[in-house]
Design an enzyme around this catalytic site. Structure first.
Site, mmCIF file in Angstrom:
data_model
loop_
_atom_site.group_PDB
_atom_site.id
_atom_site.type_symbol
_atom_site.label_atom_id
_atom_site.label_comp_id
_atom_site.label_asym_id
_atom_site.label_seq_id
_atom_site.Cartn_x
_atom_site.Cartn_y
_atom_site.Cartn_z
ATOM 1 N N ARG A 36 44.044 15.414 6.450
ATOM 2 C CA ARG A 36 42.915 15.060 5.583
ATOM 3 C C ARG A 36 42.680 16.116 4.497
ATOM 4 O O ARG A 36 42.293 15.780 3.378
ATOM 5 C CB ARG A 36 41.649 14.851 6.423
ATOM 6 C CG ARG A 36 41.658 13.527 7.170
ATOM 7 C CD ARG A 36 40.372 13.289 7.935
ATOM 8 N NE ARG A 36 40.278 11.890 8.353
ATOM 9 C CZ ARG A 36 39.307 11.390 9.104
ATOM 10 N NH1 ARG A 36 38.327 12.187 9.524
ATOM 11 N NH2 ARG A 36 39.295 10.116 9.425
ATOM 12 N N LYS A 197 40.683 -4.607 23.138
ATOM 13 C CA LYS A 197 39.716 -5.688 23.349
ATOM 14 C C LYS A 197 39.545 -6.605 22.149
ATOM 15 O O LYS A 197 39.387 -6.148 21.015
ATOM 16 C CB LYS A 197 38.355 -5.081 23.721
ATOM 17 C CG LYS A 197 38.359 -4.348 25.058
ATOM 18 C CD LYS A 197 36.961 -3.862 25.420
ATOM 19 C CE LYS A 197 36.946 -3.207 26.794
ATOM 20 N NZ LYS A 197 35.575 -2.761 27.166
ATOM 21 N N GLY A 354 43.097 4.839 13.607
ATOM 22 C CA GLY A 354 43.536 6.024 14.333
ATOM 23 C C GLY A 354 44.749 5.808 15.217
ATOM 24 O O GLY A 354 45.752 6.514 15.108
ATOM 25 N N GLY A 377 37.156 3.539 10.644
ATOM 26 C CA GLY A 377 36.148 2.491 10.508
ATOM 27 C C GLY A 377 36.151 1.813 9.156
ATOM 28 O O GLY A 377 35.989 0.596 9.053
#
Length: 395
Positions: A36, A197, A354, A377
Site C-alpha cells: 500500500r 458464505k 483480501g 470493502g
C-alpha cells in the site's frame, strides 16, 4: 467519468492534501507488507514534479476517535521515507497548531505525513467542522485511497466538497480498471465469486448476474448452491437455510442470460488440515462423513474453456481452501490459466479482495493479471453496484 485527474489541476506552489491508505500490517516496528505504501509513490512524485507539496492524510487501525499511541502513523514513517527515497516530515496531529506549524515549515516540494485522522471522532462522523479544520491546511484535495472510498468520512468525502478535488493516480487506475471490467467491458464477461458464505455476498451475486455472461461460484458458497440443487454435501460448510435464495438467484440469472457455473467434481476430505487424506468425487457424490474443500480437475478444465471464450474476467474469492495444501490446486490452476490468457493479450483480468490477492500471490500470477485491486470493502461494494461516497464526492 465525473472526476478530475491530477493532471487537470495546476499544482505549482500548491499544498495538496493527499488522502492515502497506508494502513499496513506491522510486527513490532516492522512493516510486514509495503504494497500500500509503494502504490502511493507515483502520485506523490507526480505532485512534486508539478511543483506542489504533498500533505498526507491517512488512518491507521481503529482508534475510534481517541489517541492510541500504538496506532500512531509515526510507526509507518521509516517505511514511507524509504519508499519515497527522501525524508518525510511528521506532524503529531492532523489539525490544529501541530499540523499548522508542520505545514508552515514544509519546503516547496516537500512531503508531510499528518497523524492518524481517526484519532478524532469527527473523522468517522464526517463532521463538517473537522473537515473544515483539515481544509485549512491545503489548497487542493486529492484522493488516492480507493480502498477507503466506501466510507463517508471527513477525509474521504467531506474534504472533497471544500477544496478543488481530484483523483490520484492510484485512485484513477482503480476506477478505470473497474469501469473496464464491469461498466463498459469487452464481452463476453466471466466473473468468479468465491468465499465461505452466500449470505455475505448476496448483493454481489444479484448485481453480477445482470452484468456478466458467466458467473463461476466457488468455495463454500458453491456448496450452498449444490445443496440447493439436491446434492448431498456431507459435512461441508453450507448454508442450507439459503437454498431457496440460491435457487432464486439461479432462476434470475437464467432470465438475465447469465450462465451460472458450479463445480462438476470436488476434492473431499475428512479433516480440515493441510495434506489431509483426500479424494476426487463427482460434485453430487460427497460422502456423508466428508467435507468439500476444493473444486476438482474437471471443473478447472471447464473453467479454462470458459476463460478461452471470454474477453474479460473479474475475480473475487478463491475456489477452495487455498491456504491448505493440496486444496489450493483448483485456485492455482484456474489462476494460471487466466494469467496465460492475460499475458497473451486475450483476456482482461481484474481481481480484488483480501483473500483474492493472497490467493493470486500464492499461485504466483499476481503480476500477470491486468489489474489487482488492494481494496477490500470498496472493491466489493463497487462490484455490488453501490455508490462509493469517496468517489461520488470527487464529481
Amino acid at each position: 467519468m465525473g472526476w478530475k485527474s491530477l493532471a487537470e489541476l495546476d499544482l505549482a506552489g500548491k499544498k495538496v492534501l493527499l488522502r492515502v491508505d497506508i494502513n499496513v500490517p506491522m510486527e513490532g516496528e516492522r512493516v510486514l507488507d509495503t504494497t500500500r505504501i509503494d502504490r502511493i509513490v507515483p502520485t506523490v512524485k507526480a505532485i512534486q514534479a508539478a511543483g506542489g507539496s504533498a500533505i498526507l492524510l491517512a488512518h491507521f487501525d481503529r482508534p475510534k476517535g481517541k489517541v492510541v499511541p500504538e496506532m500512531s502513523l509515526s510507526r509507518v514513517l521509516p517505511a514511507l521515507s524509504a519508499a519515497l527515497g527522501e525524508d518525510v516530515a511528521f506532524a503529531s496531529d492532523c489539525i490544529g497548531a501541530p499540523a499548522e506549524a508542520a505545514v508552515a515549515a514544509l519546503p516547496k516540494g516537500g512531503v508531510l505525513l499528518l497523524e492518524n485522522t481517526r484519532f478524532h471522532a469527527g473523522e468517522e462522523a464526517n463532521d463538517p467542522a473537522f473537515a473544515a479544520d483539515l481544509a485549512k491546511l491545503g489548497d487542493i484535495y486529492c484522493n488516492d485511497a480507493f480502498s477507503a472510498a466506501h466510507r463517508a468520512h471527513a477525509s474521504t468525502e467531506g474534504l472533497a466538497r471544500l477544496l478543488p478535488a481530484c483523483a490520484g493516480l492510484l485512485m484513477a487506475e482503480e476506477l478505470s480498471a473497474l469501469e473496464a471490467a464491469l461498466t463498459t467491458p469487452e464481452r463476453p464477461v466471466v466473473a468468479i465469486v468465491g468465499g465461505a458464505k452466500v449470505s455475505s455476498k448476496l448483493d454481489l451475486l444479484s448485481n453480477l448476474i445482470t452484468k456478466v455472461d458467466y458467473l463461476v461460484i466457488g468455495g463454500g458458497m458453491a456448496n450452498t448452491f449444490l445443496a440447493a440443487n439436491g446434492a448431498d454435501v456431507g459435512k461441508s460448510l453450507c448454508e442450507h437455510d439459503l437454498a431457496p435464495t440460491a435457487r432464486a438467484i439461479t432462476e434470475k440469472a437464467e432470465g438475465a442470460g447469465c450462465t451460472i457455473i458450479l463445480p462438476v467434481d470436488v476434492v473431499v476430505a475428512r479433516e480440515f488440515k493441510a495434506n489431509a487424506a483426500h479424494e476426487i468425487v463427482a460434485a453430487d457424490a460427497c460422502p456423508p462423513d466428508a467435507m468439500i474443500l476444493d473444486a476438482g480437475p474437471a471443473t478447472v478444465d471447464a473453467l479454462a474453456e470458459v476463460f478461452a471464450k471470454c474477453k474479460t474476467l473479474v475475480w473475487n474469492g478463491p475456489l477452495g481452501a487455498f491456504e491448505l495444501t493440496p486444496f489450493d490446486a483448483a485456485t492455482n490452476a484456474a489462476a494460471q490459466a487466466a494469467a496465460a490468457l492475460s499475458r497473451a493479450g486475450a483476456l482482461v483480468t481484474v481481481a480484488g479482495g483480501g483473500d483474492t490477492v493472497g490467493a493470486l500471490n500464492h499461485a504466483g500470477v499476481a503480476g500477470d493479471f491486468t489489474y489487482i485491486s488492494t481494496a477490500g470493502g470498496a472493491f466489493l461494494e463497487w462490484m455490488e453496484g453501490k455508490t462509493l461516497p469517496g468517489v461520488a464526492a470527487l464529481g
